[in-house]
Design a protein around this motif. Structure first.
Motif, PDB file in Angstrom:
ATOM      1  N   PRO A  61      -0.737  -3.266   1.142  1.00  0.00           N
ATOM      2  CA  PRO A  61      -1.512  -1.916   1.699  1.00  0.00           C
ATOM      3  C   PRO A  61      -1.044  -1.689   3.180  1.00  0.00           C
ATOM      4  N   TYR A  62      -1.007  -0.563   3.614  1.00  0.00           N
ATOM      5  CA  TYR A  62      -0.839  -0.270   4.891  1.00  0.00           C
ATOM      6  C   TYR A  62      -1.910  -0.690   5.726  1.00  0.00           C
ATOM      7  N   TRP A  63      -1.649  -1.220   6.922  1.00  0.00           N
ATOM      8  CA  TRP A  63      -2.703  -1.972   7.717  1.00  0.00           C
ATOM      9  C   TRP A  63      -3.681  -1.023   8.490  1.00  0.00           C
ATOM     10  N   LYS A  64      -3.547   0.230   8.148  1.00  0.00           N
ATOM     11  CA  LYS A  64      -4.666   1.031   8.753  1.00  0.00           C
ATOM     12  C   LYS A  64      -5.178   1.915   7.566  1.00  0.00           C
ATOM     13  N   GLY A  65      -6.587   2.034   7.693  1.00  0.00           N
ATOM     14  CA  GLY A  65      -7.123   2.769   6.471  1.00  0.00           C
ATOM     15  C   GLY A  65      -8.599   2.996   6.599  1.00  0.00           C
ATOM     16  N   ARG A  66      -9.158   3.735   5.402  1.00  0.00           N
ATOM     17  CA  ARG A  66     -10.688   4.002   5.554  1.00  0.00           C
ATOM     18  C   ARG A  66     -11.568   2.669   5.023  1.00  0.00           C
ATOM     19  N   HIS A  67     -10.948   2.055   4.097  1.00  0.00           N
ATOM     20  CA  HIS A  67     -11.639   0.839   3.460  1.00  0.00           C
ATOM     21  C   HIS A  67     -11.432  -0.306   4.152  1.00  0.00           C
ATOM     22  N   PRO A  68     -12.411  -0.995   4.699  1.00  0.00           N
ATOM     23  CA  PRO A  68     -11.977  -2.334   5.424  1.00  0.00           C
ATOM     24  C   PRO A  68     -11.294  -3.393   4.468  1.00  0.00           C
ATOM     25  N   ASP A  69     -11.725  -3.411   3.198  1.00  0.00           N
ATOM     26  CA  ASP A  69     -10.906  -4.279   2.261  1.00  0.00           C
ATOM     27  C   ASP A  69      -9.164  -4.267   2.369  1.00  0.00           C
ATOM     28  N   TYR A  71      -7.509  -2.767   5.077  1.00  0.00           N
ATOM     29  CA  TYR A  71      -6.454  -3.064   5.703  1.00  0.00           C
ATOM     30  C   TYR A  71      -6.482  -4.649   6.183  1.00  0.00           C
ATOM     31  N   THR A  72      -7.763  -5.337   5.773  1.00  0.00           N
ATOM     32  CA  THR A  72      -7.840  -6.761   5.798  1.00  0.00           C
ATOM     33  C   THR A  72      -6.895  -7.424   4.859  1.00  0.00           C
ATOM     34  N   ALA A  73      -6.695  -6.737   3.569  1.00  0.00           N
ATOM     35  CA  ALA A  73      -5.716  -7.482   2.536  1.00  0.00           C
ATOM     36  C   ALA A  73      -4.400  -7.299   3.096  1.00  0.00           C
ATOM     37  N   SER A  74      -4.209  -6.291   3.854  1.00  0.00           N
ATOM     38  CA  SER A  74      -2.651  -6.114   4.422  1.00  0.00           C
ATOM     39  C   SER A  74      -2.221  -7.249   5.212  1.00  0.00           C
ATOM     40  N   ILE A  75      -3.319  -7.568   6.387  1.00  0.00           N
ATOM     41  CA  ILE A  75      -2.924  -8.538   7.371  1.00  0.00           C
ATOM     42  C   ILE A  75      -3.246 -10.044   6.554  1.00  0.00           C
ATOM     43  N   LEU A  76      -4.148 -10.246   5.480  1.00  0.00           N
ATOM     44  CA  LEU A  76      -4.122 -11.395   4.891  1.00  0.00           C
ATOM     45  C   LEU A  76      -3.047 -11.495   4.224  1.00  0.00           C
ATOM     46  N   GLY A  77      -2.475 -10.767   3.422  1.00  0.00           N
ATOM     47  CA  GLY A  77      -1.281 -10.699   2.804  1.00  0.00           C
ATOM     48  C   GLY A  77      -0.015 -11.419   3.537  1.00  0.00           C
ATOM     49  N   TYR A  78       0.225 -10.552   4.601  1.00  0.00           N
ATOM     50  CA  TYR A  78       1.431 -10.961   5.369  1.00  0.00           C
ATOM     51  C   TYR A  78       1.242 -12.250   6.016  1.00  0.00           C
ATOM     52  N   GLU A  79       0.017 -12.583   6.140  1.00  0.00           N
ATOM     53  CA  GLU A  79      -0.060 -14.082   6.978  1.00  0.00           C
ATOM     54  C   GLU A  79       0.033 -14.992   5.866  1.00  0.00           C
ATOM     55  N   ALA A  80      -0.417 -14.738   4.375  1.00  0.00           N
ATOM     56  CA  ALA A  80      -0.276 -15.679   3.399  1.00  0.00           C
ATOM     57  C   ALA A  80       1.258 -15.768   2.896  1.00  0.00           C
ATOM     58  N   CYS A  81       2.165 -14.865   3.215  1.00  0.00           N
ATOM     59  CA  CYS A  81       3.438 -14.834   2.919  1.00  0.00           C
ATOM     60  C   CYS A  81       4.039 -15.850   3.950  1.00  0.00           C
ATOM     61  N   PHE A  82       3.637 -15.626   5.182  1.00  0.00           N
ATOM     62  CA  PHE A  82       4.287 -16.797   6.245  1.00  0.00           C
ATOM     63  C   PHE A  82       4.068 -18.036   5.767  1.00  0.00           C
ATOM     64  N   THR A 115       1.989   3.330   1.767  1.00  0.00           N
ATOM     65  CA  THR A 115       1.315   4.349   2.566  1.00  0.00           C
ATOM     66  C   THR A 115       0.735   5.732   2.122  1.00  0.00           C
ATOM     67  N   LEU A 116       0.435   5.700   0.927  1.00  0.00           N
ATOM     68  CA  LEU A 116       0.326   6.828   0.037  1.00  0.00           C
ATOM     69  C   LEU A 116      -0.862   7.595   0.564  1.00  0.00           C
ATOM     70  N   TYR A 117      -1.903   7.045   0.938  1.00  0.00           N
ATOM     71  CA  TYR A 117      -3.375   7.677   1.232  1.00  0.00           C
ATOM     72  C   TYR A 117      -3.461   7.448   2.867  1.00  0.00           C
ATOM     73  N   TYR A 118      -2.362   7.312   3.532  1.00  0.00           N
ATOM     74  CA  TYR A 118      -2.684   7.337   4.999  1.00  0.00           C
ATOM     75  C   TYR A 118      -1.416   8.379   5.442  1.00  0.00           C
ATOM     76  N   ASP A 119      -1.776   9.221   6.521  1.00  0.00           N
ATOM     77  CA  ASP A 119      -0.855  10.361   6.978  1.00  0.00           C
ATOM     78  C   ASP A 119      -0.086   9.588   7.875  1.00  0.00           C
ATOM     79  N   ILE A 120       1.041   9.012   7.303  1.00  0.00           N
ATOM     80  CA  ILE A 120       2.101   8.357   8.250  1.00  0.00           C
ATOM     81  C   ILE A 120       3.723   8.910   7.515  1.00  0.00           C
ATOM     82  N   ARG A 121       4.634   9.076   8.358  1.00  0.00           N
ATOM     83  CA  ARG A 121       5.902   9.147   7.863  1.00  0.00           C
ATOM     84  C   ARG A 121       6.412   7.901   7.460  1.00  0.00           C
ATOM     85  N   PRO A 122       6.716   7.931   6.070  1.00  0.00           N
ATOM     86  CA  PRO A 122       7.267   6.688   5.579  1.00  0.00           C
ATOM     87  C   PRO A 122       8.624   6.116   5.760  1.00  0.00           C
TER      88      PRO A 122
END
Length: 204
Positions: A61-69, A71-82, A115-122
């Motif tokens: 998921p994009y690292w910003k958003g309405r639901h805490p789960d 954007y937290t999953a975004s950072i959690l996933g990135y660090e797990a990949c590392f 990024t479908l649900y966040y207003d940012i240019r892909p």
């Protein structure tokens, strides 16, 4: 913790959606809904699955958003990949299904963000013209979430609005890529181009 439906409902609906999409593998980790945390234990759980499945690409998921789960999953996933790529890290016992297994290090080649649900240019869009009807059918498989119920009526669109919204978003991103329907994604790194004229979207 969701407004609509139960955990059992969601599990059945996810299975139904997966069948529509032709998903061959799916697993839900023990990360409580509404309480996803970027802890060492959770990073090891995700890293263990990455080592087990050895994906070349990860979509987070994009690292910003309405639901805490989300954007937290975004950072959690990135660090797990590392972590999954660290040769000296033992995370084989983090998930019961992998307990006792030897899981060699693996780090995905590509991490991209939905990024479908966040207003940012892909960074780029993917043509989903051939998959659009399947995508829409898989969304409707979540009957507890997308139907005319009173619960959560101010948060969720009515059933008859869903098709118009999904179609409008896919057509907007399709327009950016010169196709009918598309899905947007973001990458953090700079892309490398060998042949400028091989980039498919025209400038004017």
């Amino acid at each position: 913790m969701g407004t609509r439906g139960t955990a059992a409902d969601r599990a059945r609906e996810a299975d139904d959606a997966g069948k529509i999409l032709g998903v061959s593998w799916r697993r839900a980790l023990d990360l409580p809904d509404g309480c996803v945390e970027n802890t060492w234990e959770n990073r090891l759980k995700v890293a263990s699955v990455i080592r087990e499945t050895r994906p070349r690409a990860i979509i987070l998921p994009y690292w910003k958003g309405r639901h805490p789960d989300h954007y937290t999953a975004s950072i959690l996933g990135y660090e797990a990949c590392f972590l999954a790529g660290l040769a000296k890290l033992d995370c084989s016992a983090a998930v019961p299904a992998a307990a006792g297994a030897t899981l060699p290090p693996h780090r995905p080649f590509k991490i991209i963000y939905a990024t479908l649900y966040y207003d940012i240019r892909p960074s780029f869009v993917v043509d989903i013209g051939d998959q659009f009807e399947g995508k829409f059918a898989s969304i409707l498989a979540y009957k507890s979430q997308f139907s005319d119920q009173e619960a959560g009526k101010d948060l969720f669109p009515a059933h008859d609005e869903i098709r118009a919204r999904v179609d409008a978003m896919a057509r907007f991103y399709g327009m950016l890529g010169g196709v009918t329907h598309a899905e947007p994604f973001l990458q953090k790194e700079v892309g490398l181009v060998e042949d400028l004229l091989a980039i498919p979207v025209k400038s004017i």
